[in-house]
Design a protein around this motif. Structure first.
Motif, PDB file in Angstrom:
ATOM      1  N   ILE A 194      35.373  12.781  15.595  1.00 30.32           N
ATOM      2  CA  ILE A 194      36.268  12.479  14.461  1.00 30.32           C
ATOM      3  C   ILE A 194      36.977  11.152  14.704  1.00 30.32           C
ATOM      4  CG2 ILE A 194      38.426  13.176  13.334  1.00 30.32           C
ATOM      5  CD1 ILE A 194      37.365  16.085  13.508  1.00 30.32           C
ATOM      6  N   ALA A 195      37.483  10.950  15.913  1.00 32.73           N
ATOM      7  CA  ALA A 195      38.155   9.683  16.240  1.00 32.73           C
ATOM      8  C   ALA A 195      37.178   8.515  16.156  1.00 32.73           C
ATOM      9  CB  ALA A 195      38.782   9.769  17.626  1.00 32.73           C
ATOM     10  N   LEU A 196      35.969   8.708  16.656  1.00 28.72           N
ATOM     11  CA  LEU A 196      34.957   7.655  16.611  1.00 28.72           C
ATOM     12  C   LEU A 196      34.579   7.337  15.167  1.00 28.72           C
ATOM     13  CD1 LEU A 196      32.964   5.798  18.134  1.00 28.72           C
ATOM     14  CD2 LEU A 196      31.354   7.738  18.145  1.00 28.72           C
ATOM     15  N   ARG A 197      34.386   8.359  14.362  1.00 28.36           N
ATOM     16  CA  ARG A 197      34.017   8.139  12.955  1.00 28.36           C
ATOM     17  C   ARG A 197      35.133   7.418  12.192  1.00 28.36           C
ATOM     18  NH1 ARG A 197      29.371   9.899  10.981  1.00 28.36           N
ATOM     19  NH2 ARG A 197      28.260  11.589  11.998  1.00 28.36           N
ATOM     20  N   GLN A 198      36.374   7.733  12.472  1.00 31.84           N
ATOM     21  CA  GLN A 198      37.481   7.027  11.817  1.00 31.84           C
ATOM     22  C   GLN A 198      37.450   5.550  12.173  1.00 31.84           C
ATOM     23  OE1 GLN A 198      40.822   9.417  13.113  1.00 31.84           O
ATOM     24  NE2 GLN A 198      40.970  10.389  11.098  1.00 31.84           N
ATOM     25  N   LEU A 199      37.157   5.259  13.409  1.00 25.48           N
ATOM     26  CA  LEU A 199      37.085   3.877  13.877  1.00 25.48           C
ATOM     27  C   LEU A 199      35.933   3.126  13.204  1.00 25.48           C
ATOM     28  CD1 LEU A 199      38.083   1.725  15.919  1.00 25.48           C
ATOM     29  CD2 LEU A 199      36.483   2.737  17.563  1.00 25.48           C
ATOM     30  N   ARG A 200      34.838   3.822  12.927  1.00 20.54           N
ATOM     31  CA  ARG A 200      33.622   3.200  12.412  1.00 20.54           C
ATOM     32  C   ARG A 200      33.449   3.384  10.902  1.00 20.54           C
ATOM     33  NH1 ARG A 200      30.040   2.133  16.809  1.00 20.54           N
ATOM     34  NH2 ARG A 200      28.249   2.352  15.430  1.00 20.54           N
ATOM     35  N   GLU A 260      34.836  21.899  20.454  1.00 21.31           N
ATOM     36  CA  GLU A 260      36.139  21.416  19.993  1.00 21.31           C
ATOM     37  C   GLU A 260      36.474  20.043  20.565  1.00 21.31           C
ATOM     38  OE1 GLU A 260      37.981  22.464  17.426  1.00 21.31           O
ATOM     39  OE2 GLU A 260      36.281  23.830  17.202  1.00 21.31           O
ATOM     40  N   LYS A 261      36.219  19.869  21.846  1.00 21.14           N
ATOM     41  CA  LYS A 261      36.480  18.566  22.476  1.00 21.14           C
ATOM     42  C   LYS A 261      35.559  17.493  21.891  1.00 21.14           C
ATOM     43  CE  LYS A 261      36.891  16.358  26.991  1.00 21.14           C
ATOM     44  NZ  LYS A 261      35.890  15.354  27.160  1.00 21.14           N
ATOM     45  N   MET A 262      34.265  17.822  21.771  1.00 22.55           N
ATOM     46  CA  MET A 262      33.306  16.860  21.212  1.00 22.55           C
ATOM     47  C   MET A 262      33.649  16.527  19.772  1.00 22.55           C
ATOM     48  SD  MET A 262      29.768  18.353  22.833  1.00 22.55           S
ATOM     49  CE  MET A 262      28.699  17.138  22.085  1.00 22.55           C
ATOM     50  N   ASP A 280      25.983   5.696  15.324  1.00 24.62           N
ATOM     51  CA  ASP A 280      25.426   5.321  16.618  1.00 24.62           C
ATOM     52  C   ASP A 280      24.814   6.567  17.236  1.00 24.62           C
ATOM     53  OD1 ASP A 280      27.547   6.784  17.704  1.00 24.62           O
ATOM     54  OD2 ASP A 280      28.402   5.103  18.799  1.00 24.62           O
ATOM     55  N   ARG A 281      24.334   6.460  18.435  1.00 20.22           N
ATOM     56  CA  ARG A 281      23.647   7.586  19.071  1.00 20.22           C
ATOM     57  C   ARG A 281      24.570   8.804  19.172  1.00 20.22           C
ATOM     58  NH1 ARG A 281      21.777   9.925  23.772  1.00 20.22           N
ATOM     59  NH2 ARG A 281      19.509  10.203  23.790  1.00 20.22           N
ATOM     60  N   ARG A 282      25.847   8.579  19.468  1.00 15.73           N
ATOM     61  CA  ARG A 282      26.779   9.705  19.622  1.00 15.73           C
ATOM     62  C   ARG A 282      26.989  10.440  18.302  1.00 15.73           C
ATOM     63  NH1 ARG A 282      31.342   5.929  21.827  1.00 15.73           N
ATOM     64  NH2 ARG A 282      30.276   4.724  20.252  1.00 15.73           N
ATOM     65  N   THR A 283      27.139   9.710  17.200  1.00 15.65           N
ATOM     66  CA  THR A 283      27.385  10.370  15.909  1.00 15.65           C
ATOM     67  C   THR A 283      26.143  11.131  15.448  1.00 15.65           C
ATOM     68  OG1 THR A 283      26.804   8.415  14.585  1.00 15.65           O
ATOM     69  CG2 THR A 283      29.126   8.668  15.230  1.00 15.65           C
ATOM     70  N   VAL A 284      24.967  10.561  15.696  1.00 18.24           N
ATOM     71  CA  VAL A 284      23.722  11.228  15.287  1.00 18.24           C
ATOM     72  C   VAL A 284      23.481  12.464  16.154  1.00 18.24           C
ATOM     73  CG1 VAL A 284      21.220  10.962  15.057  1.00 18.24           C
ATOM     74  CG2 VAL A 284      22.744   9.096  14.364  1.00 18.24           C
ATOM     75  N   LEU A 285      23.703  12.339  17.447  1.00 17.84           N
ATOM     76  CA  LEU A 285      23.543  13.478  18.348  1.00 17.84           C
ATOM     77  C   LEU A 285      24.468  14.619  17.936  1.00 17.84           C
ATOM     78  CD1 LEU A 285      21.966  14.338  20.875  1.00 17.84           C
ATOM     79  CD2 LEU A 285      23.780  13.342  22.252  1.00 17.84           C
ATOM     80  N   PRO A 288      39.402  -5.556  13.700  1.00 13.80           N
ATOM     81  CA  PRO A 288      38.938  -5.952  15.039  1.00 13.80           C
ATOM     82  C   PRO A 288      38.439  -4.752  15.842  1.00 13.80           C
ATOM     83  CG  PRO A 288      41.001  -7.058  14.526  1.00 13.80           C
ATOM     84  CD  PRO A 288      40.757  -6.063  13.422  1.00 13.80           C
ATOM     85  N   GLU A 289      39.081  -3.598  15.682  1.00 15.55           N
ATOM     86  CA  GLU A 289      38.665  -2.401  16.419  1.00 15.55           C
ATOM     87  C   GLU A 289      37.298  -1.908  15.938  1.00 15.55           C
ATOM     88  OE1 GLU A 289      42.963  -3.002  16.467  1.00 15.55           O
ATOM     89  OE2 GLU A 289      41.615  -2.701  14.767  1.00 15.55           O
ATOM     90  N   THR A 290      37.085  -1.958  14.633  1.00 14.97           N
ATOM     91  CA  THR A 290      35.782  -1.556  14.087  1.00 14.97           C
ATOM     92  C   THR A 290      34.705  -2.519  14.550  1.00 14.97           C
ATOM     93  OG1 THR A 290      36.791  -0.514  12.160  1.00 14.97           O
ATOM     94  CG2 THR A 290      34.491  -1.155  11.951  1.00 14.97           C
ATOM     95  N   ARG A 291      35.004  -3.825  14.482  1.00 17.65           N
ATOM     96  CA  ARG A 291      34.017  -4.817  14.936  1.00 17.65           C
ATOM     97  C   ARG A 291      33.647  -4.592  16.402  1.00 17.65           C
ATOM     98  NH1 ARG A 291      37.520  -8.640  12.632  1.00 17.65           N
ATOM     99  NH2 ARG A 291      37.732  -9.645  14.652  1.00 17.65           N
ATOM    100  N   ALA A 292      34.638  -4.314  17.232  1.00 18.99           N
ATOM    101  CA  ALA A 292      34.374  -4.094  18.674  1.00 18.99           C
ATOM    102  C   ALA A 292      33.501  -2.864  18.869  1.00 18.99           C
ATOM    103  CB  ALA A 292      35.683  -3.961  19.436  1.00 18.99           C
ATOM    104  N   SER A 293      33.779  -1.812  18.129  1.00 15.43           N
ATOM    105  CA  SER A 293      32.964  -0.594  18.247  1.00 15.43           C
ATOM    106  C   SER A 293      31.529  -0.861  17.811  1.00 15.43           C
ATOM    107  CB  SER A 293      33.573   0.539  17.423  1.00 15.43           C
ATOM    108  OG  SER A 293      32.815   1.710  17.572  1.00 15.43           O
ATOM    109  N   LEU A 294      31.360  -1.579  16.706  1.00 14.05           N
ATOM    110  CA  LEU A 294      30.010  -1.890  16.218  1.00 14.05           C
ATOM    111  C   LEU A 294      29.286  -2.844  17.165  1.00 14.05           C
ATOM    112  CD1 LEU A 294      30.655  -2.292  12.387  1.00 14.05           C
ATOM    113  CD2 LEU A 294      29.933  -0.253  13.653  1.00 14.05           C
ATOM    114  N   ALA A 295      30.013  -3.777  17.748  1.00 16.54           N
ATOM    115  CA  ALA A 295      29.409  -4.726  18.692  1.00 16.54           C
ATOM    116  C   ALA A 295      28.830  -4.011  19.909  1.00 16.54           C
ATOM    117  CB  ALA A 295      30.418  -5.781  19.121  1.00 16.54           C
TER     118      ALA A 295
END
Length: 195
Positions: free
Chosen positions: A29-35, A22-24, A49-54, A185-192
């Motif tokens: 979900i928050a990370l995917r929304q950002l990306r 549940e925590k993961m 990224d590695r976290r979404t694939v894992l 800008p938030e998406t760019r920072a995450s992708l960077a």
């Protein structure tokens, strides 16, 4: 930099994953929304990224109740193409049309759409590369599929733009689907952080 490959030792046991799921799940979900970037009414890209694939692998192991080491390795290999390589962004491309009839009609005229996707900043562009091209023996000419796995090899100017303040655009210029979306800008920072 690219993503480090996933090893079976990186995965949680089914029991441990259930405890943390549940925590993961909330974090992913928050990370995917950002990306996630939407381009027009039908297309979205989820940059991986590695976290979404894992997470995706953990979910498949959970759903299928996979514990056999060979089958675990098979799941890892199945999703390995989604990991970004050095100097590359990786994304899952979705054609999302809720109405089945409209989706079927759109897929019939959006063939080759995966070859018309790019990232752009000023004069610098990165054309998408299909990371899992359809086997020509089963490809339906002129037909699109609802999901593609794309890579975006980035030149130094695009890498700098993602890290900086210049606008980066996701563009689709298929003859039947023209749309563009600026990356926040938030998406760019995450992708960077992947580079």
């Amino acid at each position: 930099m690219g993503s480090r490959s996933i090893d079976p030792s990186d995965l949680l046991s089914l029991l441990e994953y259930e405890k943390r799921r549940e925590k993961m799940r909330a974090e992913i979900i928050a990370l995917r929304q950002l990306r996630r970037v939407e381009a027009g009414p039908w297309v979205s890209l989820a940059f991986e990224d590695r976290r979404t694939v894992l997470y995706q692998i953990q979910e498949m192991l959970r759903i299928e109740r996979i514990v056999d080491p060979e089958k675990v390795r098979h799941e890892i290999e199945t999703y390995a193409d989604l990991l970004p390589r050095p100097g590359e962004l990786s994304a899952t491309f979705f054609i999302e049309i809720p109405d089945e009839g409209q989706r079927r009609a759109a897929l019939s005229f959006l063939g080759g759409i995966e070859r018309h996707v790019r990232l752009r900043c000023g004069n610098s562009t990165s054309a998408a590369v299909d990371k899992r091209p359809i086997d020509p023996s089963i490809e339906r000419p002129g037909q699109a599929t609802a999901v593609y796995y794309l890579g975006f090899p980035l030149d130094p100017a695009l890498r700098a733009a993602l890290r900086g303040s210049e606008q980066v655009w996701l563009e689709i210029n298929h003859p039947r689907y023209h749309h563009a979306a600026g990356l926040s800008p938030e998406t760019r920072a995450s992708l960077a952080s992947d580079l």
